[in-house]
Design a protein around this motif. Sequence first.
Motif, short mmCIF file in Angstrom:
data_model
loop_
_atom_site.label_atom_id
_atom_site.label_comp_id
_atom_site.label_asym_id
_atom_site.label_seq_id
_atom_site.Cartn_x
_atom_site.Cartn_y
_atom_site.Cartn_z
N ILE A 161 0.85 -1.19 0.00
CA ILE A 161 0.00 0.00 0.00
C ILE A 161 0.89 1.24 0.00
O ILE A 161 1.88 1.29 0.72
N LEU A 162 0.56 2.24 -0.82
CA LEU A 162 1.30 3.49 -0.78
C LEU A 162 0.35 4.65 -0.98
O LEU A 162 -0.77 4.50 -1.49
N ASN A 163 0.80 5.85 -0.58
CA ASN A 163 0.02 7.06 -0.73
C ASN A 163 0.61 7.89 -1.86
O ASN A 163 1.81 8.12 -1.90
N PHE A 164 -0.27 8.31 -2.76
CA PHE A 164 0.15 9.16 -3.87
C PHE A 164 -0.93 10.22 -4.09
O PHE A 164 -2.11 9.89 -4.26
N SER A 165 -0.53 11.48 -4.06
CA SER A 165 -1.43 12.61 -4.27
C SER A 165 -2.63 12.60 -3.32
O SER A 165 -3.74 12.98 -3.70
N GLY A 166 -2.40 12.13 -2.10
CA GLY A 166 -3.45 12.15 -1.09
C GLY A 166 -4.42 10.99 -1.16
O GLY A 166 -5.41 10.99 -0.42
N TYR A 167 -4.15 10.00 -1.99
CA TYR A 167 -5.03 8.83 -2.13
C TYR A 167 -4.26 7.56 -1.80
O TYR A 167 -3.04 7.49 -1.98
N GLU A 168 -5.00 6.56 -1.33
CA GLU A 168 -4.40 5.26 -1.03
C GLU A 168 -4.48 4.36 -2.25
O GLU A 168 -5.53 4.23 -2.87
N TRP A 169 -3.35 3.73 -2.58
CA TRP A 169 -3.25 2.84 -3.72
C TRP A 169 -2.65 1.52 -3.27
O TRP A 169 -1.92 1.46 -2.28
N THR A 170 -2.94 0.46 -4.02
CA THR A 170 -2.31 -0.84 -3.78
C THR A 170 -1.67 -1.34 -5.07
O THR A 170 -2.16 -1.05 -6.16
N GLN A 228 -0.58 14.40 -14.26
CA GLN A 228 0.57 15.20 -14.73
C GLN A 228 1.75 14.25 -14.94
O GLN A 228 2.33 13.74 -13.99
N VAL A 229 2.10 14.01 -16.21
CA VAL A 229 3.08 12.99 -16.58
C VAL A 229 4.33 13.64 -17.18
O VAL A 229 4.23 14.43 -18.13
N THR A 297 -0.20 17.14 -19.26
CA THR A 297 -1.28 16.78 -18.35
C THR A 297 -2.39 16.14 -19.16
O THR A 297 -2.98 16.78 -20.03
N HIS A 298 -2.62 14.87 -18.89
CA HIS A 298 -3.68 14.12 -19.57
C HIS A 298 -4.87 14.02 -18.62
O HIS A 298 -4.71 13.74 -17.43
N SER A 299 -6.07 14.24 -19.16
CA SER A 299 -7.25 14.21 -18.29
C SER A 299 -8.46 13.70 -19.06
O SER A 299 -8.48 13.66 -20.29
N PHE A 300 -9.48 13.30 -18.29
CA PHE A 300 -10.78 13.03 -18.89
C PHE A 300 -11.87 13.45 -17.91
O PHE A 300 -11.75 13.28 -16.69
N ARG A 301 -12.89 14.06 -18.46
CA ARG A 301 -14.06 14.47 -17.69
C ARG A 301 -15.19 13.51 -18.00
O ARG A 301 -15.69 13.44 -19.13
N TRP A 302 -15.59 12.72 -16.99
CA TRP A 302 -16.58 11.65 -17.16
C TRP A 302 -17.94 12.15 -16.64
O TRP A 302 -18.06 12.51 -15.47
N LYS A 365 1.63 14.07 -10.36
CA LYS A 365 0.42 14.42 -9.62
C LYS A 365 -0.82 13.76 -10.22
O LYS A 365 -0.91 13.60 -11.43
N PHE A 366 -1.72 13.38 -9.34
CA PHE A 366 -3.06 12.95 -9.74
C PHE A 366 -4.09 13.84 -9.04
O PHE A 366 -3.96 14.11 -7.85
N GLU A 367 -5.08 14.28 -9.79
CA GLU A 367 -6.15 15.11 -9.21
C GLU A 367 -7.50 14.54 -9.63
O GLU A 367 -7.67 14.07 -10.77
N TYR A 368 -8.44 14.61 -8.71
CA TYR A 368 -9.83 14.25 -9.03
C TYR A 368 -10.73 15.38 -8.58
O TYR A 368 -10.64 15.88 -7.44
#
Length: 370
Positions: A161-170, A228-229, A297-302, A365-368
Amino acid sequence: MSRQRIVARTATLSVLLASFVTIGCHSSSKISAATLAFSKVPAAEQESPYKTDIFERDYKTDRIEGRAIGARPGQRIVLYAKTDGRWGVCRQSGQTFTNVETDGQWEASVHLGTQYAALLVDPTYNPPEQTESLPIVGNGVVALAVVNGEGAAPVLPSPKILNFSGYEWTTSTGPIFHAGSRNFFDPANVWTDETGALHLRISGSAGKWGAAELKLTRSLGYGTYRFQVRDVSHLEPSALLTIITWDGVGTESTRRELDVELGRWGYLDNSNVNYVVQPYYFPANFVAFRVPAGLYTHSFRWEPGKVTFSTVAGSSNTGGGRVINQHVFTSGVPTPGGESVRIALYVFHQGKIPLKNDNEVIIDKFEYLP
């Protein structure tokens, strides 16, 4: 008989009746609770976790047997085998279900896996074709049993488990298919640095590459997803970075999958960015283009019935960045469910140019935004 004796006898009979009802309920509960047991278990699948020249469902088969105790008329067995990180239904002559004999016995064929699962289900139950996690008892699943394959299975590294951009990921671990290519995913190839940036790496050597993947531990649903890549122009043609939403339950056409794919799919002169609403083979669901070297910065608005993909030069913190491409999809756009964001760097083994060296990417960075 005195009034006192009548009252006392009535009280005694009430206690006895209550005890009988309670015992009867407990006995009925025990009788009606169905269970499953295995009497013959196939061997554990022994395929090397690094083996790449096989395809999904290209597995050997064997017999499995067991008994359903307390099964009711019409209830049937669904069998799963766990292979390459997923539980897959084992069909019998094209059929999903295995019948239970009058004595409770059942037998069937399964493709070899590291583990096997039997589900006793009601007649109306519709099992998922593939799933990362088995269904639980309830909603048509009457009983469930899981068993390891006989013999030693390959030992896989533990996920982390790690934290990236304020979110928990596995992280993912072991062999998994992505885009028709089987990769071995090693949690050691995913980490964050002192600035909080995410690193993904392909490491190893020909025939023994280790890839990288992490997934968000919760679903976010409709909204804007922004990544942000840093420059990925150094990636070899067969190294592929994918940023997607993906549901662990379903089939390849029902995964609630939205893709940003960065790479050249094994060819030198291919486009290097794809926007995809799966399934990709519908022309209206796929857009490909090229971007020069640089940070993007790649993004998609769903949104309901619509998803808008964008690629902008520079970071998301830079206002008014140059829009490289933008595309709106309105066909086949999924609704939210059990999907989560997944970021993976892996080897596409079906291209023309084989991978030669380690490859690494950095996502700052990842943003939601809902």
